[in-house]
Scaffold this active site. Structure first.
Site, short mmCIF file in Angstrom:
data_model
loop_
_atom_site.label_atom_id
_atom_site.label_comp_id
_atom_site.label_asym_id
_atom_site.label_seq_id
_atom_site.Cartn_x
_atom_site.Cartn_y
_atom_site.Cartn_z
N GLY A 81 0.84 -1.20 0.00
CA GLY A 81 0.00 0.00 0.00
C GLY A 81 0.87 1.25 0.00
O GLY A 81 1.87 1.30 0.70
N ASP A 86 -0.30 2.00 8.99
CA ASP A 86 -0.86 1.20 10.09
C ASP A 86 -0.06 1.29 11.39
O ASP A 86 -0.57 0.95 12.45
CB ASP A 86 -0.95 -0.28 9.68
CG ASP A 86 -1.78 -0.50 8.42
OD1 ASP A 86 -2.68 0.32 8.16
OD2 ASP A 86 -1.53 -1.49 7.71
N MET A 102 -8.80 2.44 8.85
CA MET A 102 -7.88 1.36 8.46
C MET A 102 -6.93 1.03 9.62
O MET A 102 -7.07 1.56 10.72
CB MET A 102 -7.08 1.79 7.24
CG MET A 102 -7.84 1.68 5.94
SD MET A 102 -6.75 2.04 4.54
CE MET A 102 -7.73 1.42 3.19
N THR A 108 4.30 2.31 6.51
CA THR A 108 2.88 1.95 6.54
C THR A 108 2.09 2.97 7.35
O THR A 108 2.60 3.50 8.34
CB THR A 108 2.64 0.56 7.14
OG1 THR A 108 1.24 0.35 7.30
CG2 THR A 108 3.30 0.38 8.49
N ARG A 145 -5.16 -2.33 9.42
CA ARG A 145 -4.98 -3.78 9.36
C ARG A 145 -5.17 -4.36 10.76
O ARG A 145 -6.16 -4.02 11.39
CB ARG A 145 -3.61 -4.14 8.77
CG ARG A 145 -3.65 -5.50 8.08
CD ARG A 145 -2.36 -5.87 7.43
NE ARG A 145 -2.14 -5.19 6.18
CZ ARG A 145 -2.77 -5.48 5.04
NH1 ARG A 145 -3.68 -6.43 5.00
NH2 ARG A 145 -2.49 -4.84 3.94
O1 F6P Z 1 -1.49 -1.61 5.08
C1 F6P Z 1 -2.10 -0.44 4.66
C2 F6P Z 1 -3.57 -0.65 4.38
O2 F6P Z 1 -4.11 0.60 3.99
C3 F6P Z 1 -4.37 -1.26 5.51
O3 F6P Z 1 -4.69 -0.33 6.51
C4 F6P Z 1 -5.56 -1.81 4.76
O4 F6P Z 1 -6.14 -2.91 5.44
C5 F6P Z 1 -4.94 -2.26 3.46
O5 F6P Z 1 -3.74 -1.56 3.30
C6 F6P Z 1 -5.83 -2.03 2.24
O6 F6P Z 1 -5.20 -2.59 1.16
P1 F6P Z 1 -5.61 -2.34 -0.36
O7 F6P Z 1 -5.14 -0.94 -0.73
O8 F6P Z 1 -4.91 -3.39 -1.11
O9 F6P Z 1 -7.10 -2.43 -0.43
#
Ligand code: F6P
Length: 315
Positions: A11, A127, A169, A125, A171
């Site tokens: 991401g 997160d 978000m 990240t 994770r």
């Molecule tokens: O790890 C970053 C993040 O934004 C998380 O918070 C979220 O669960 C995930 O990536 C979403 O992923 P994608 O952009 O693949 O939907």
């Protein structure tokens, strides 16, 4: 000429461009390195899709959101594997790679390091869920964005006397929910590290309403009610085998409205939290991480370079 590849994988997050700039400036100006930027993370490495990254190409990019190199969730260990990465390094005349990524990317980088490929990992990240770091860049920006959005939910919630739920978000980690929830004065902050029952959430919501407030709930995407399974809305697995999260906000919307009788609305903040410009804090942290590659490299001894995780200090 000494030469390094740079890639951003997983991401995107605010601050990635500041790392690229920091690494190129530190490497080219102070140490005479040349850089190659791989497009779309490990995909670019495997398919040898790259662009030169001279100093002029990183001018003024530290304030830009996203990543100038593009990203993907390609897992190098699955798609062609370690031999393809080695071949790519060799063909492009690279001494090693700087991999800017989160949990999945750095796990792959670690495996590559263990197999003798020179990789420096930069923790990235929104997160804030990576070990050995106090804060990851992108987190501060995401919290700021979430806070601004939740402040807006609060004013409309108060006007309509509704219960407002914001799903954020993060994770498996509750950091974004905790910080944005505290910043906005939420009546309930629900994080995966601390499951609570629906009865408990309903009691918090009802108590806020009884005090004349419009209840505000901030919930992390991986939160599960006590005794329930997480995630609530499985949307398959990503390429690193992790569940795609999301859906708890809508579920709580139905359940809380049913139990409390309070009109309830849920908003999923989603990728809004990852987009946009980095905060000043994240720009500084990311620049330090980009520059830190050079300090770490000098201390690396023999064999593959170690995975570099910069321990970040308070501002
Ligand atoms: O790890 C970053 C993040 O934004 C998380 O918070 C979220 O669960 C995930 O990536 C979403 O992923 P994608 O952009 O693949 O939907």
């Amino acid at each position: 000429m000494k030469k390094l590849g740079v890639l951003t994988s997983g991401g995107d997050c605010p601050g990635v461009n500041a790392v690229i700039r920091g690494a190129v400036l530190g490497g080219e100006v102070a140490h005479g390195y040349e850089f190659l930027g791989f497009r779309d993370g490990w995909r670019g490495v495997l398919e040898q899709d790259a662009v030169p990254l001279p100093r002029r190409s990183v001018r003024g990019i530290s304030r830009l959101g996203g990543t100038i190199l593009g990203t993907s969730r390609t897992n190098p260990l699955k798609n062609g594997g370690i031999d393809a990465v080695r071949e790519s390094l060799q063909r492009n005349g690279l001494d090693g790679l700087i991999a800017i990524g989160g949990e999945g990317t750095l796990a792959a980088a670690k495996e590559l390091c263990d197999q003798g490929v020179n990789v420096i990992g930069v923790p990235k990240t929104i997160d804030n869920d990576l070990g050995a770091t106090d804060y990851t860049f992108g987190f501060d920006s995401a919290v700021q964005t979430a806070t601004e959005a939740i402040d807006r939910l609060r004013t409309t919630g108060e006007s309509h006397h509704r219960c407002m739920i914001a799903e954020v978000m993060g994770r498996g980690a509750g950091w974004i929910a905790l910080h944005s929830g505290m910043a906005t004065g939420a009546h309930a902050i629900l994080i995966p590290e601390h499951p609570v029952s629906l009865d408990q959430v309903s009691a918090w919501v009802t108590s806020a309403r009884d005090r004349g407030r419009a209840p505000l709930v901030v919930v992390a995407e991986a939160f599960a009610l006590l005794g329930e399974e997480s995630p609530y809305a499985p949307r398959g697995l990503d390429t690193f085998g992790r569940p795609r999260l999301g859906g708890i906000g809508r579920l709580l919307e139905q359940q809380l409205q049913q139990v409390t009788g309070i009109e309830t609305r849920a908003t999923v903040l989603g990728h809004i939290q990852r987009g946009g410009e980095p905060t000043a804090y994240d720009r500084v942290l990311a620049t330090r991480l980009g520059m830190a590659q050079w300090r770490r490299r000098r201390t690396a001894t023999g064999g593959a370079w170690c995975l570099c995780v910069e321990r970040t200090l308070s501002p």
